[in-house]
Design a protein around this motif. Structure first.
Motif, PDB file in Angstrom:
ATOM      1  N   UNK A 136      26.615 -53.382 -12.022  1.00 46.16           N
ATOM      2  CA  UNK A 136      26.203 -53.166 -10.699  1.00 46.16           C
ATOM      3  C   UNK A 136      24.830 -52.579 -10.588  1.00 46.16           C
ATOM      4  N   UNK A 137      24.429 -51.618 -11.331  1.00 47.86           N
ATOM      5  CA  UNK A 137      22.927 -51.134 -11.112  1.00 47.86           C
ATOM      6  C   UNK A 137      21.780 -52.287 -11.192  1.00 47.86           C
ATOM      7  N   UNK A 138      22.161 -53.189 -12.506  1.00 48.65           N
ATOM      8  CA  UNK A 138      20.846 -54.238 -12.396  1.00 48.65           C
ATOM      9  C   UNK A 138      21.149 -55.241 -11.445  1.00 48.65           C
ATOM     10  N   UNK A 139      22.046 -55.545 -10.769  1.00 45.05           N
ATOM     11  CA  UNK A 139      22.163 -56.539  -9.653  1.00 45.05           C
ATOM     12  C   UNK A 139      21.664 -55.577  -8.142  1.00 45.05           C
ATOM     13  N   UNK A 140      21.718 -54.469  -8.242  1.00 53.26           N
ATOM     14  CA  UNK A 140      21.138 -53.780  -7.156  1.00 53.26           C
ATOM     15  C   UNK A 140      19.767 -53.547  -7.265  1.00 53.26           C
ATOM     16  N   UNK A 141      19.197 -53.293  -8.465  1.00 51.04           N
ATOM     17  CA  UNK A 141      17.844 -53.068  -8.593  1.00 51.04           C
ATOM     18  C   UNK A 141      17.061 -54.543  -8.273  1.00 51.04           C
ATOM     19  N   UNK A 175      17.193 -41.765  -7.785  1.00 53.99           N
ATOM     20  CA  UNK A 175      17.191 -42.152  -9.207  1.00 53.99           C
ATOM     21  C   UNK A 175      18.559 -41.814  -9.987  1.00 53.99           C
ATOM     22  N   UNK A 176      19.351 -41.019  -9.237  1.00 53.24           N
ATOM     23  CA  UNK A 176      20.361 -40.590  -9.815  1.00 53.24           C
ATOM     24  C   UNK A 176      21.262 -41.810  -9.569  1.00 53.24           C
ATOM     25  N   UNK A 177      21.300 -42.561  -8.456  1.00 50.71           N
ATOM     26  CA  UNK A 177      22.029 -43.322  -7.961  1.00 50.71           C
ATOM     27  C   UNK A 177      21.916 -44.772  -8.620  1.00 50.71           C
ATOM     28  N   UNK A 178      20.430 -45.098  -9.079  1.00 49.34           N
ATOM     29  CA  UNK A 178      20.134 -46.158  -9.714  1.00 49.34           C
ATOM     30  C   UNK A 178      19.864 -46.098 -11.151  1.00 49.34           C
ATOM     31  N   UNK A 179      19.771 -44.722 -11.571  1.00 46.54           N
ATOM     32  CA  UNK A 179      19.721 -44.726 -13.027  1.00 46.54           C
ATOM     33  C   UNK A 179      20.303 -43.577 -13.809  1.00 46.54           C
ATOM     34  N   UNK A 184      33.239 -44.647 -11.060  1.00 47.88           N
ATOM     35  CA  UNK A 184      32.605 -45.932 -10.970  1.00 47.88           C
ATOM     36  C   UNK A 184      32.712 -46.347  -9.478  1.00 47.88           C
ATOM     37  N   UNK A 185      33.893 -46.330  -8.728  1.00 51.23           N
ATOM     38  CA  UNK A 185      33.956 -46.820  -7.428  1.00 51.23           C
ATOM     39  C   UNK A 185      33.081 -46.207  -6.390  1.00 51.23           C
ATOM     40  N   UNK A 186      32.994 -44.777  -6.618  1.00 49.81           N
ATOM     41  CA  UNK A 186      32.225 -43.911  -5.746  1.00 49.81           C
ATOM     42  C   UNK A 186      30.660 -44.376  -6.143  1.00 49.81           C
ATOM     43  N   UNK A 187      30.217 -44.704  -7.217  1.00 50.83           N
ATOM     44  CA  UNK A 187      28.784 -45.124  -7.480  1.00 50.83           C
ATOM     45  C   UNK A 187      28.558 -46.441  -6.912  1.00 50.83           C
ATOM     46  N   UNK A 188      29.650 -47.457  -6.871  1.00 47.95           N
ATOM     47  CA  UNK A 188      29.367 -48.529  -6.201  1.00 47.95           C
ATOM     48  C   UNK A 188      29.332 -48.480  -4.751  1.00 47.95           C
ATOM     49  N   UNK A 189      30.136 -47.668  -4.038  1.00 46.20           N
ATOM     50  CA  UNK A 189      29.879 -47.604  -2.868  1.00 46.20           C
ATOM     51  C   UNK A 189      28.401 -46.719  -2.381  1.00 46.20           C
ATOM     52  N   UNK A 190      27.885 -45.935  -3.299  1.00 41.00           N
ATOM     53  CA  UNK A 190      26.575 -45.276  -2.921  1.00 41.00           C
ATOM     54  C   UNK A 190      25.659 -46.285  -3.188  1.00 41.00           C
ATOM     55  N   UNK A 219      25.639 -48.460  -0.077  1.00 41.06           N
ATOM     56  CA  UNK A 219      25.122 -47.741   0.883  1.00 41.06           C
ATOM     57  C   UNK A 219      23.475 -47.565   0.798  1.00 41.06           C
ATOM     58  N   UNK A 220      22.905 -47.429  -0.371  1.00 41.10           N
ATOM     59  CA  UNK A 220      21.400 -47.444  -0.520  1.00 41.10           C
ATOM     60  C   UNK A 220      21.022 -48.800  -0.238  1.00 41.10           C
ATOM     61  N   UNK A 221      21.433 -49.784  -0.554  1.00 36.58           N
ATOM     62  CA  UNK A 221      20.845 -51.174  -0.462  1.00 36.58           C
ATOM     63  C   UNK A 221      20.789 -51.557   1.302  1.00 36.58           C
ATOM     64  N   UNK A 222      21.796 -51.093   1.952  1.00 42.20           N
ATOM     65  CA  UNK A 222      21.868 -51.180   3.293  1.00 42.20           C
ATOM     66  C   UNK A 222      20.938 -50.403   4.183  1.00 42.20           C
ATOM     67  N   UNK A 223      20.771 -49.286   3.505  1.00 40.85           N
ATOM     68  CA  UNK A 223      19.651 -48.372   4.114  1.00 40.85           C
ATOM     69  C   UNK A 223      18.206 -48.896   3.788  1.00 40.85           C
TER      70      UNK A 223
END
Length: 384
Positions: free
Chosen positions: A306-311, A345-349, A359-365, A368-372
């Motif tokens: 999930x983080x790789x795609x978000x980054x 950095x906590x969210x992404x790394x 894991x679900x909570x991290x996915x939501x965060x 939200x970070x991408x939308x922001x």
């Protein structure tokens, strides 16, 4: 359903064979050219029709200008026929392909003979008792005899020398050698150093050549070749030395090699288009991989995906380029949002989920970070 199209292999195969044929043709042309060049370089030496440096066209042209009939014969039959028509001087280069008898026959048929490239055998037949004596060391030599042709010509550039037997020597080179030998109707001189196109204009070379060759008003210039021979080869050829079974064995091996090449290079025809029974949607593939991660109880691996795609998406949104590192993307996102870098950095790394809920909570965060970030980068798209 999806249909797989057969690639156009036939066109590529034809182009490949055409390229191979072109390469083979080019190699053949180069070989023929080199072979022809070698034959032509041999023909140039003292050839009365060659304008090359080693040719003798200049002397033949001067003789014709003086009214001398110059006949060029490239085989013994033509030379004998020309000599039989009228008295003429035979100009003879080295003829290793002729037997002693054939050479003697030509000499006897001529009213006079000038050996312009004499070897030991030629001197023995044309000027008995005379032998070669090596090269000359002088750049120019004056006549030392009472021969009228030599006295009128003056000094010449000598080549190889000869020691006379019963002949008269002229243009002394020292140690009993002479650049010119004469005996009645025969003469011998090194034409390579005196009568060729590149040396004819030096000293009295041209005058001596004309005086020697034009005495009878007609010249038969015999240009010998290896094909014009009366010698029977006493040396067995490679084919004669080879056992009889070798040739059939070579043929069999070549046939076997061709058969192996055809076998290994065989084709079963064009590819057949296959109609696939079903097309799997990307969402189903994603769900399947998610179930595998769930069954393996590996939320950290899923979080990394999930983080790789978000980054990757955040890097494009922030225009950082494909080579940007994950910490750079996290810091850029924090700067754009004016948020705490540690939190981003906590969210992404850094955050490491250990349960499915985390894991679900991290996915939501992450969402939200991408939308922001998108809203901060292109705020006009979010306006009503």
């Amino acid at each position: 359903m999806t249909t797989v199209q057969a690639p156009p292999r036939r066109g590529r195969a034809i182009a490949g064979w055409a390229a191979i044929a072109a390469v083979l043709l080019l190699v053949g042309l180069v070989g023929v050219t080199l072979s022809g060049a070698g034959q032509w370089s041999q023909r140039d030496v003292l050839d009365p029709e060659s304008a090359a440096p080693q040719g003798a066209r200049a002397l033949a042209t001067i003789l014709r200008d003086q009214g001398v009939d110059v006949t060029v014969a490239r085989d013994r039959g033509a030379a004998r026929a020309a000599l039989a028509q009228r008295p003429a001087t035979l100009v003879l280069s080295a003829a290793p392909a002729l037997s002693d008898g054939a050479l003697q026959e030509l000499v006897d048929a001529a009213a006079g003979v000038v050996l312009i490239e004499p070897r030991a055998r030629d001197l023995r037949i044309g000027l008995p008792g005379s032998v070669p004596a090596g090269g000359a060391g002088a750049a120019s030599v004056t006549p030392g005899c009472d021969l009228d042709a030599a006295r009128r010509s003056g000094s010449i550039t000598p080549g190889a020398g000869f020691r006379p037997g019963d002949a008269q020597g002229c243009y002394p080179l020292g140690d009993g050698a002479y650049a010119l030998l004469t005996s009645g109707t025969a003469a011998a001189i090194d034409g390579r150093a005196t009568l060729t196109n590149e040396h004819l204009a030096a000293e009295g070379n041209a005058a001596l050549g004309v005086n020697l060759l034009a005495a009878r008003g007609a010249v038969v210039w015999y240009v010998p070749s290896l094909s014009d021979t009366d010698l029977a080869s006493a040396t067995p050829s490679l084919g004669e030395l080879t056992p009889g079974w070798v040739t059939p064995a070579i043929v069999v091996l070549v046939a076997a090699a061709l058969a192996a090449a055809l076998w290994r290079g065989r084709r079963f025809g064009p590819l057949v288009a296959e109609r696939l029974p079903v097309t799997v949607r990307a969402s189903e593939t994603t769900e399947g991989r998610a179930r595998l991660y769930e069954a393996a109880r590996d939320p950290l691996h899923a979080a990394d995906q999930l983080r790789a795609g978000a980054l990757e998406r955040l890097g494009r949104a922030l225009a950082l380029g494909p080579t940007a590192a994950a910490p750079e993307i996290a810091d850029a996102a924090a700067d754009r949002l004016r948020a705490d870098r540690g939190v981003v950095r906590g969210i992404l790394l850094d955050d490491r989920p250990t349960t499915d809920a985390q894991l679900v909570a991290l996915s939501d965060r992450l969402r939200d970070l991408e939308n922001a970030v998108r809203a901060a980068v292109r705020p006009e798209r979010n306006r009503p």
